[in-house]
Write an enzyme that holds these catalytic residues in place. Sequence first.
Site: not given
Length: 337
Positions: A83, A138, A235
Site C-alpha cells: 500500500h 499487503d 507502514s
Amino acid sequence: MLPSSYFLITLLTILQLKNQIINSCNHNAPCGCSNKSRLDSKIVGGQYARIETWSWVVSLHIQNRFRCAGSIISNSWILTAAHCFSIINNLGDNIFRIHPSDITVHAGSNHRSEKNQLRKVTDIIFHPNFDQSNFINDIALLKLSLPLHMTDNILTKICLPNISLKEYPPVDSSLVAVGWGRLWEKGPESSTLQQVILKTIDYQNFTCYPLIYDRFKQFCAGVENSTKDTCQGDSGGPLMMFTSSKQWVIVGLTSFGHGCAQPGFSGVYTRITTYLDWINLFVNNANDSIHPYSLISNSPFDDDDIEWRNNISCHHSMSLYLSLVISILLYLITMYS
C-alpha cells in the site's frame, strides 16, 4: 570502616555479574544480528532506537519525500508493504501506482534522510492479489538498481521465517516494531528511527477481530490498555521476534490500524509466513542464507522489564545505580582520607 578499595572491587564484581546475564545476538549468524543490537525501556509510546541497532531497516522516499519503511532481505531486495506505492480514490479504487524510478532507498542510518547508502529502485513487485480496500496481501518487494555494500558493518539483513505454521508467531509473543512514522495520531513524523514493544494478539480478541479480514494472512499486535502502537509512516516496517538462536526474524509488516494507539484497537500486520513461497520466487537464497537457526521465541523482554542489550552494554538502569554507588564511594573516600 572498610577501605575504599573494597567498594571498587564490589562495584566491578556487580558490573561483571550484570554483563553475564545480558543477552547478545549471534554475530556468527548470516542474518538477524546487527552490529550493536539493542532494545531498551518500556512510533507511539515507543522510544528512539540507538545507532546500528536495526541495521536491516531502510527508509523509502518517493520523489525525495519520505513514505514508508522496509527491510533488507538480501543485498538487492527490500521487503515492504504494497500500500506504500498505491493511491486510491474515495470509492476505494486503485487509480495510480508509483513508478519504480521515483523511489529512493536510504540504507545504513537511523535518520530517515541521511545519505549513507542510496539506491534507486528498478522494479516494484506487488503481490498479485493485493487488495487496497481491506489490505489483504499487503506485501511488496523492491529490486535495487545496484546491490548494497553488505561488507559495511552498519548493514545486515533480517532473517525470514522458514516455517509452515499458518499462525506464526504464536499468540502473546513479544515483538518489536520500528519505523519513522507519526509519534502520535495526526502528529509529526519522526526524523529518527523509533522502536516499540508489542505482543501478538489472538484474532478472537475484541481489539482484533473487527479489523482483520483473513487471520492466516493478517494478524494483530499491541499492548492491552496501553498507548503503544505503530502509526502512519511506519507502514512497511518490520515486526520482529528474537529467537532462541539469538537472531531477529521478521514475522510481520506494518499494514494498517484504526487510528494510532486508540483504546480498544490493536494494529494489523501482514503475516510473513503466508508469503514465503512468493518471496522466494524472486529472491535467490541459494548462496545467501536469510533463514534463522531457530524459530523458537526467546524474547529477552516483557512489558515490565523491557531491556535488551548486546554483551558489551550495561542495563539502562545501571547508569543511575552506578552514579549512586560512585557518589557514596566518593563521599566515603572524602570522609576517611
